[in-house]
Each structure stands twice: as structure tokens, then as C-alpha cells.
Enzyme design. Sequence first.
Site, PDB file in Angstrom:
ATOM      1  N   ASP A  83       0.827  -1.211   0.000  1.00 45.01           N
ATOM      2  CA  ASP A  83       0.000   0.000   0.000  1.00 45.01           C
ATOM      3  C   ASP A  83       0.858   1.257   0.000  1.00 45.01           C
ATOM      4  O   ASP A  83       2.030   1.247   0.369  1.00 45.01           O
ATOM      5  CB  ASP A  83      -0.955   0.004   1.188  1.00 45.01           C
ATOM      6  CG  ASP A  83      -0.244  -0.131   2.527  1.00 45.01           C
ATOM      7  OD1 ASP A  83       0.785  -0.827   2.592  1.00 45.01           O
ATOM      8  OD2 ASP A  83      -0.701   0.468   3.518  1.00 45.01           O
ATOM      9  N   GLU A 141      -0.718  -1.912   5.198  1.00 43.40           N
ATOM     10  CA  GLU A 141       0.156  -1.881   6.377  1.00 43.40           C
ATOM     11  C   GLU A 141       0.121  -0.517   7.053  1.00 43.40           C
ATOM     12  O   GLU A 141       0.315  -0.412   8.260  1.00 43.40           O
ATOM     13  CB  GLU A 141       1.600  -2.217   5.976  1.00 43.40           C
ATOM     14  CG  GLU A 141       2.571  -2.342   7.132  1.00 43.40           C
ATOM     15  CD  GLU A 141       3.108  -1.011   7.641  1.00 43.40           C
ATOM     16  OE1 GLU A 141       3.389  -0.887   8.853  1.00 43.40           O
ATOM     17  OE2 GLU A 141       3.239  -0.080   6.819  1.00 43.40           O
TER      18      GLU A 141
END
Length: 397
Positions: A83, A141
Site C-alpha cells: 500500500d 500496512e
Amino acid sequence: MKLVDQLPELLRQMEPQIVSWRRHLHQYPELSFQEEKTPAMIADILRELAFDEVRTGVGGRGVVGVLRGSRPGAVVALRADFDALPIQDQKEVEYKSKVPGVMHACGHDAHTSQLLGLASVLAKHREQFAGEIRFLFQHAEEENPGGAIQMVEDGAIEGVDAVFGVHLWSMFPVGNVYISAGPIMANVDDFVITIKGRGGHGALPEQTVDSIVVGSQIVSSLQTIASRNVSPLDHVVVTVGTFHAGDNNNVIADSCRLSGTVRTFLPETRDLAEQRLIEVAKGTAALMGAVAEVEYDRGYPAVINCDKESEIARQAALEAFGEERVLPMKPVMGGEDFSYYLGKVPGAYLFIGAGNPDHNATYPHHHPRFDIDESAMLVASEVLGRTALRYLEQHQS
């Protein structure tokens, strides 16, 4: 020749593709819990490599690839995150983000690409190892509650014997490897304090309870948690990151809102910090005639590396790079949801130096000009590959 000895050359042959993947992902970043094209790309690559299993939508948006060796053995998992962050990319490079206000400012594009590179090599030589290597490509995350706990709950590490991960780090010289057993990254907790006073005219303060003054006092008093409540030999950080109040220069605000983060390592320190933050906020507000409401949210647990697995990773790195480039890792107060994997199975989390002034890779993580020396990806791939193969060899059925 053993596969582990072939890794450096095999990965060097993959380097152009690894760099290409990284630069593509850097141009098309996706925010936490909004990842669609990235996991689809990962799954397509794993299928092209004829992985034994490819699971998508794991925990929501994660991808798990299973690669089985020529005979039964242990199961080792390797993890990468993918991400991005809500930051405007300010670099002037050909692979600059094409998504306004979104960029890979923490290296997750590289984490994914280097693990795909290793997956490509091992998939072509699966007959040379026993056991199973499970590749965990994790979403979200960067944002609590994080994708790791969702993937764990969805069975991503069921049957796994050990798990390993790496983080490229622009503050360390490129090519160095950092690994230590024990606490390595902190517990991450967040808080919001809402202060309710009594507003009024800026020229008549005696008729009010100034929420800004109360909030300012709370900000100062919270620092005593570290200086007077926790041993100087322990670790705690209390940071107030936002302070919002008022709309006009001649109006005393009737309320204000503070938010911030608390970082600790020890469970008892975590409990104490939460307790004292609530007591300090409410007590200070009451003393000044206001009311404080506190929302306290516990986030990622501390990352605590296991002794045996850390030593396996350290020995694997030493074999590849020698003592001069394999160094102990001092704990940092940043957080990582890799801790959720370690809460279920033993493992270790390593750091790989990726900073290089010659490549303008000197900015810290989460900076709008963040970048890495891309040669660090080969170091990370080799360390993870050697660690996985060493673990499987040591734990043959």
C-alpha cells in the site's frame, strides 16, 4: 551447485524486471484498503510462474502464493506489503507517481517487487528445495487496523512454521543488513482528546473557560509521562500531532481537539502510558474548570524478533555479505503490523539499507521526496531467499 549459491547470479538476471515492476508500482500507487490493480498484478505474475496455489482477496485485498518444493518439509512464509500513502510525490524522476496526492513514500513498491523477483527465481528451481515457501503480499500496512491481522484471521499463515520480512530503510547506507533478536519496533497507540470549556468574547476572559489554554497545558503535562512516570531506562514517546480550536481572533474557543500517538515496547509501559494519559488529560482539564473526553485506540503490537529465527536470518546474511555489512539493529519507535504474524508463529523482521546520496535517496520515510537506491532490492531478495532456504534445510522432515 546448491540453489542458495546460485541465488546471487539468478537474482542479478532478474534485476531489470524487478526494477521495472517497482517503477510501475511507484507510478500507480494505491492507498490502504483501496488496493485493486496492485493485488491483481501480483496474482497474475504468480499465476504466470505456475505457483501451486494463488489466493486473492485474503483478508480483503491480500494475495498469498504457495510454492511447493520437490518433497515434503517445513513451511516458511515471506511477507511484503504493497500500500501507498496520501502524500504528493515531489520527486522529479521518470517514475514519479501519476496519481495526485498518492505516492509510495515508504518503499512498499520495492518490497513487493523484490519479493516477486525472488518468487520468479524460486519458482523455476522448486525441484531444488524441500518443503513449502508461502509468499504473503499484504495490503494496508500503513493504516490501523492494518492488513496483517485480517490476513492472519483469513488463514494466511495456517500451517506456517516461521515467517520473515524485510523493510528497506533510506536512513541506512545501501547494502547493509540490520538484524537483532528481541524488540525491534514499538507498540503503536493513538489518542484523541476533546476539551470542552466555555467560550466567549476575547476581551472578557474572566467569563470563559478557555479551551485553548487548557489544551496547551495538557500538551505540556503529557510530556511528564516520559520524564516522570517511566524509567529513563525504558522507552516511551508521547506526541501530540494535531491541535484544532477556534475560528476567530477575538473569540475564546469553547472547545478544542488534540490528537496524537503513544509508542512503547513493554506491555506494562503500554498500560501505564494509557492510564497516565487519560488521568493527566482529565485531571488537568478539571483543575482548570473544563472537561476532557479521551478516546484511546490501541494499534499494532510491538515487533519482537524471535531468537532462533533471528539467528538463522543473521547467518544467511553473513554468508552473503560478511560481517562488515551485517550489523545489529537498534529498536526504533516506528510501528509495523508484521507483529501480528509474529504473534502466531516465530520469525524475524530485518532492515536493509537503501540510502545513497548519489541517487538522491536521503529523505526519510513518509517524505514527499522519498526514494531508494534500487540496488537494495537485490540485497533484500537475496537475504530473504537465503533465509528461507536455510530454514527449510535445517527443518527437513
